[in-house]
Write a protein that holds these residues in place. Sequence first.
Motif, PDB file in Angstrom:
ATOM      1  N   VAL A 195       0.947  -1.127  -0.056  1.00 27.84           N
ATOM      2  CA  VAL A 195       0.084  -0.116   0.017  1.00 27.84           C
ATOM      3  C   VAL A 195       0.714   1.182  -0.084  1.00 27.84           C
ATOM      4  O   VAL A 195       1.871   1.184   0.674  1.00 27.84           O
ATOM      5  CB  VAL A 195      -0.922   0.119   1.340  1.00 27.84           C
ATOM      6  CG1 VAL A 195      -1.781   1.378   1.083  1.00 27.84           C
ATOM      7  CG2 VAL A 195      -1.669  -1.199   1.384  1.00 27.84           C
ATOM      8  N   GLU A 196       0.591   2.177  -0.799  1.00 27.73           N
ATOM      9  CA  GLU A 196       1.254   3.707  -0.769  1.00 27.73           C
ATOM     10  C   GLU A 196       0.259   4.519  -0.283  1.00 27.73           C
ATOM     11  O   GLU A 196      -1.064   4.844  -0.541  1.00 27.73           O
ATOM     12  CB  GLU A 196       1.366   3.884  -2.243  1.00 27.73           C
ATOM     13  CG  GLU A 196       2.502   5.072  -2.536  1.00 27.73           C
ATOM     14  CD  GLU A 196       2.678   5.500  -3.955  1.00 27.73           C
ATOM     15  OE1 GLU A 196       1.795   6.017  -4.526  1.00 27.73           O
ATOM     16  OE2 GLU A 196       3.861   5.024  -4.407  1.00 27.73           O
ATOM     17  N   ILE A 197       0.741   5.467   0.910  1.00 24.97           N
ATOM     18  CA  ILE A 197      -0.033   6.214   1.480  1.00 24.97           C
ATOM     19  C   ILE A 197       0.605   7.466   1.278  1.00 24.97           C
ATOM     20  O   ILE A 197       1.625   8.018   1.250  1.00 24.97           O
ATOM     21  CB  ILE A 197       0.251   5.846   3.167  1.00 24.97           C
ATOM     22  CG1 ILE A 197      -0.504   4.435   3.177  1.00 24.97           C
ATOM     23  CG2 ILE A 197      -0.669   6.906   3.852  1.00 24.97           C
ATOM     24  CD1 ILE A 197       0.180   4.061   4.502  1.00 24.97           C
ATOM     25  N   LYS A 198      -0.474   8.445   1.005  1.00 28.75           N
ATOM     26  CA  LYS A 198       0.074   9.963   0.830  1.00 28.75           C
ATOM     27  C   LYS A 198      -0.886  10.711   1.325  1.00 28.75           C
ATOM     28  O   LYS A 198      -2.220  10.675   1.769  1.00 28.75           O
ATOM     29  CB  LYS A 198      -0.515  10.250  -0.918  1.00 28.75           C
ATOM     30  CG  LYS A 198       0.669   9.678  -1.656  1.00 28.75           C
ATOM     31  CD  LYS A 198       0.561   9.954  -3.298  1.00 28.75           C
ATOM     32  CE  LYS A 198       1.708   9.299  -4.128  1.00 28.75           C
ATOM     33  NZ  LYS A 198       1.324   9.464  -5.420  1.00 28.75           N
ATOM     34  N   TRP A 199      -0.350  11.905   1.757  1.00 28.19           N
ATOM     35  CA  TRP A 199      -1.349  12.797   2.655  1.00 28.19           C
ATOM     36  C   TRP A 199      -1.058  14.145   2.090  1.00 28.19           C
ATOM     37  O   TRP A 199       0.028  14.676   1.781  1.00 28.19           O
ATOM     38  CB  TRP A 199      -0.532  13.019   4.151  1.00 28.19           C
ATOM     39  CG  TRP A 199      -1.115  14.016   5.131  1.00 28.19           C
ATOM     40  CD1 TRP A 199      -2.479  14.445   4.957  1.00 28.19           C
ATOM     41  CD2 TRP A 199      -0.603  14.264   6.161  1.00 28.19           C
ATOM     42  NE1 TRP A 199      -2.625  15.057   6.327  1.00 28.19           N
ATOM     43  CE2 TRP A 199      -1.564  15.378   6.764  1.00 28.19           C
ATOM     44  CE3 TRP A 199       0.781  14.250   7.139  1.00 28.19           C
ATOM     45  CZ2 TRP A 199      -1.308  16.084   8.212  1.00 28.19           C
ATOM     46  CZ3 TRP A 199       0.702  15.145   7.987  1.00 28.19           C
ATOM     47  CH2 TRP A 199      -0.238  15.767   8.718  1.00 28.19           C
ATOM     48  N   GLU A 200      -2.232  15.027   1.738  1.00 30.05           N
ATOM     49  CA  GLU A 200      -2.098  16.254   1.082  1.00 30.05           C
ATOM     50  C   GLU A 200      -1.319  17.471   2.082  1.00 30.05           C
ATOM     51  O   GLU A 200      -0.844  18.230   1.012  1.00 30.05           O
ATOM     52  CB  GLU A 200      -3.608  16.686   0.852  1.00 30.05           C
ATOM     53  CG  GLU A 200      -4.329  15.816  -0.259  1.00 30.05           C
ATOM     54  CD  GLU A 200      -5.464  16.493  -0.762  1.00 30.05           C
ATOM     55  OE1 GLU A 200      -5.898  17.603   0.061  1.00 30.05           O
ATOM     56  OE2 GLU A 200      -6.232  15.991  -1.641  1.00 30.05           O
ATOM     57  N   ALA A 201      -1.116  17.391   3.273  1.00 33.29           N
ATOM     58  CA  ALA A 201      -0.416  18.244   3.888  1.00 33.29           C
ATOM     59  C   ALA A 201       1.037  18.046   3.607  1.00 33.29           C
ATOM     60  O   ALA A 201       1.787  19.067   3.842  1.00 33.29           O
ATOM     61  CB  ALA A 201      -0.806  18.208   5.284  1.00 33.29           C
ATOM     62  N   LYS A 202       1.500  16.945   3.067  1.00 33.38           N
ATOM     63  CA  LYS A 202       3.144  16.803   2.975  1.00 33.38           C
ATOM     64  C   LYS A 202       3.180  16.444   1.376  1.00 33.38           C
ATOM     65  O   LYS A 202       3.284  15.154   1.037  1.00 33.38           O
ATOM     66  CB  LYS A 202       3.656  15.972   4.066  1.00 33.38           C
ATOM     67  CG  LYS A 202       3.813  16.469   5.316  1.00 33.38           C
ATOM     68  CD  LYS A 202       4.626  15.472   6.131  1.00 33.38           C
ATOM     69  CE  LYS A 202       4.672  16.088   7.423  1.00 33.38           C
ATOM     70  NZ  LYS A 202       5.640  17.389   7.468  1.00 33.38           N
ATOM     71  N   PRO A 203       3.026  17.194   0.429  1.00 32.23           N
ATOM     72  CA  PRO A 203       3.052  16.968  -0.882  1.00 32.23           C
ATOM     73  C   PRO A 203       4.411  16.273  -1.350  1.00 32.23           C
ATOM     74  O   PRO A 203       5.485  16.925  -0.966  1.00 32.23           O
ATOM     75  CB  PRO A 203       2.778  18.085  -1.675  1.00 32.23           C
ATOM     76  CG  PRO A 203       2.339  19.050  -0.539  1.00 32.23           C
ATOM     77  CD  PRO A 203       2.543  18.733   0.449  1.00 32.23           C
ATOM     78  N   GLY A 204       4.381  15.191  -2.137  1.00 26.02           N
ATOM     79  CA  GLY A 204       5.755  14.592  -2.412  1.00 26.02           C
ATOM     80  C   GLY A 204       6.175  13.537  -1.520  1.00 26.02           C
ATOM     81  O   GLY A 204       6.883  12.695  -1.867  1.00 26.02           O
ATOM     82  N   SER A 205       5.627  13.595  -0.161  1.00 23.07           N
ATOM     83  CA  SER A 205       5.860  12.485   0.669  1.00 23.07           C
ATOM     84  C   SER A 205       5.026  11.298   0.521  1.00 23.07           C
ATOM     85  O   SER A 205       3.807  11.369  -0.004  1.00 23.07           O
ATOM     86  CB  SER A 205       5.837  13.047   2.001  1.00 23.07           C
ATOM     87  OG  SER A 205       6.502  14.165   2.323  1.00 23.07           O
ATOM     88  N   VAL A 206       5.747   9.966   0.517  1.00 24.28           N
ATOM     89  CA  VAL A 206       5.087   8.939   0.483  1.00 24.28           C
ATOM     90  C   VAL A 206       5.453   8.026   1.624  1.00 24.28           C
ATOM     91  O   VAL A 206       6.536   7.706   1.983  1.00 24.28           O
ATOM     92  CB  VAL A 206       5.140   8.139  -0.726  1.00 24.28           C
ATOM     93  CG1 VAL A 206       4.494   6.673  -0.838  1.00 24.28           C
ATOM     94  CG2 VAL A 206       4.986   8.939  -2.085  1.00 24.28           C
ATOM     95  N   TRP A 207       4.288   7.359   2.106  1.00 21.85           N
ATOM     96  CA  TRP A 207       4.505   6.150   3.155  1.00 21.85           C
ATOM     97  C   TRP A 207       4.160   4.942   2.672  1.00 21.85           C
ATOM     98  O   TRP A 207       3.090   4.753   2.049  1.00 21.85           O
ATOM     99  CB  TRP A 207       3.898   6.406   4.473  1.00 21.85           C
ATOM    100  CG  TRP A 207       4.303   7.774   5.173  1.00 21.85           C
ATOM    101  CD1 TRP A 207       5.344   7.805   6.079  1.00 21.85           C
ATOM    102  CD2 TRP A 207       4.100   9.346   4.865  1.00 21.85           C
ATOM    103  NE1 TRP A 207       5.228   9.159   6.560  1.00 21.85           N
ATOM    104  CE2 TRP A 207       4.760   9.884   5.794  1.00 21.85           C
ATOM    105  CE3 TRP A 207       2.907   9.761   4.129  1.00 21.85           C
ATOM    106  CZ2 TRP A 207       4.521  11.341   5.902  1.00 21.85           C
ATOM    107  CZ3 TRP A 207       2.846  10.931   3.901  1.00 21.85           C
ATOM    108  CH2 TRP A 207       3.596  11.797   4.913  1.00 21.85           C
ATOM    109  N   ASN A 208       4.954   3.950   2.963  1.00 28.67           N
ATOM    110  CA  ASN A 208       4.547   2.726   2.382  1.00 28.67           C
ATOM    111  C   ASN A 208       4.026   1.691   3.775  1.00 28.67           C
ATOM    112  O   ASN A 208       4.535   1.901   4.807  1.00 28.67           O
ATOM    113  CB  ASN A 208       5.949   1.759   2.016  1.00 28.67           C
ATOM    114  CG  ASN A 208       6.513   2.680   0.779  1.00 28.67           C
ATOM    115  OD1 ASN A 208       5.726   2.934  -0.171  1.00 28.67           O
ATOM    116  ND2 ASN A 208       7.871   2.615   0.529  1.00 28.67           N
ATOM    117  N   GLY A 209       3.265   0.863   3.290  1.00 31.73           N
ATOM    118  CA  GLY A 209       2.519  -0.096   4.281  1.00 31.73           C
ATOM    119  C   GLY A 209       2.286  -1.221   3.559  1.00 31.73           C
ATOM    120  O   GLY A 209       2.385  -1.448   2.442  1.00 31.73           O
TER     121      GLY A 209
END
Length: 409
Positions: A274-288
């Motif tokens: 799973v790829e997780i993105k948060w609009e408050a931190k554009p360009g940042s991606v968290w994996n899960g």
Amino acid sequence: MQTERKQIDRRWLWAGAVVVITLVFFAARALTRDRLPVRVAQISHQSTISANGRVEPEVNYEVHSPVSAIVKAVYVRPGDEVPAGKLLLQLDDVEARAKVASADSAVKAAQAALEAIEQNGTVEQRQATMADVARFKLERDQAQRDLAALSKLSSTGAASPSEVAAARQRLATAEENLHAAEQSTQSRYSPAELARAKAALADAEANQQAAASVLAQTSVHAPIAGTVYSLNTGTTEFAEAGKLLLETADLHRERVRGYFDEPEIGRLAVGQKVEIKWEAKPGSVWNGHIERVPVTVITYGTRIVGEVIIHIDEGDGQLLPDTNVTVTVTTSSESNILSMPREALRSENGKPYVFRVENDELKRTPVTIGTINLTQVAILTGLKDGDWVATGTTNGQPLQEGVVIKRVQ
């Protein structure tokens, strides 16, 4: 005639010069103009499902006010990382201390009552009973002597039978009083009274422990090493009993509760990336990865969804609890499925199309689409694997056919 011919030749010469200058101008402009900065994405065979989700700690600690009290002091701010045991805030503990004192007094009274029953009365009661035994013995002995004397007198006719009977009754009464007093020295209380005293002491001790626990809770300490991410009170504020004061958690151990539409649930499986993105931190991606798939469906707003638990691999503490994120699950890499970002899709009069990028120029291309989810669109015809499409500009300008672009991924 010759003069006229020279004038005509001169006019043609000037006209040609104007044409050449114009061509040079537009060629130079074409070569030097600014290119439109455009975000692009590549078409691929990778099949994904996207949905919205909410971040939550794996273990969340909530601190509620144990009593209605004034907040005396707050020692942290939201976002502070604290060690286990750190004092976070202090409530006014006057009422709590008063309840502890009252509970302590009740325990001592119950202990004294039980001790009195187990020892057959208090010291004062036991002393009074011994005095009664001694007095009743004296009364019995005197009654015995009186009866013996009257009996002798009665044999000579000096005492009447009624006097002898009265003396005998006084002796019986004295013996009964003595027997009762002697019984009191052995078993003043019944088994039921002893049981009640023990129960009363147990209740008093339980109240004492509860009062002490409440008093301890007026000094709020960090239960674990973690981050205070929610603070709902301040110094001098009144907190009613049960009010949520603050929340703390280890933000390196978080998960996402994802909400996937019902038709897509069957494509999900434990372990999928799973790829997780948060609009408050554009360009940042968290994996899960998916930790738990739905076991039922629920109503979520206007949607019918299944809840999916997603474990965040190697959390960095940057994702805040209760934030809304986008999660994208890679379900397969089937060769017959093409996928592109949803923001690349456009429509005119109900006919879908995209701006395909060819030699850094936008080409309007009709497409046939399949399934659409939150962030992805399945492409059936019109594009091929490896094509690049425009998803939007970075400066707010509209996309247009034939525009030369600068790629921004």
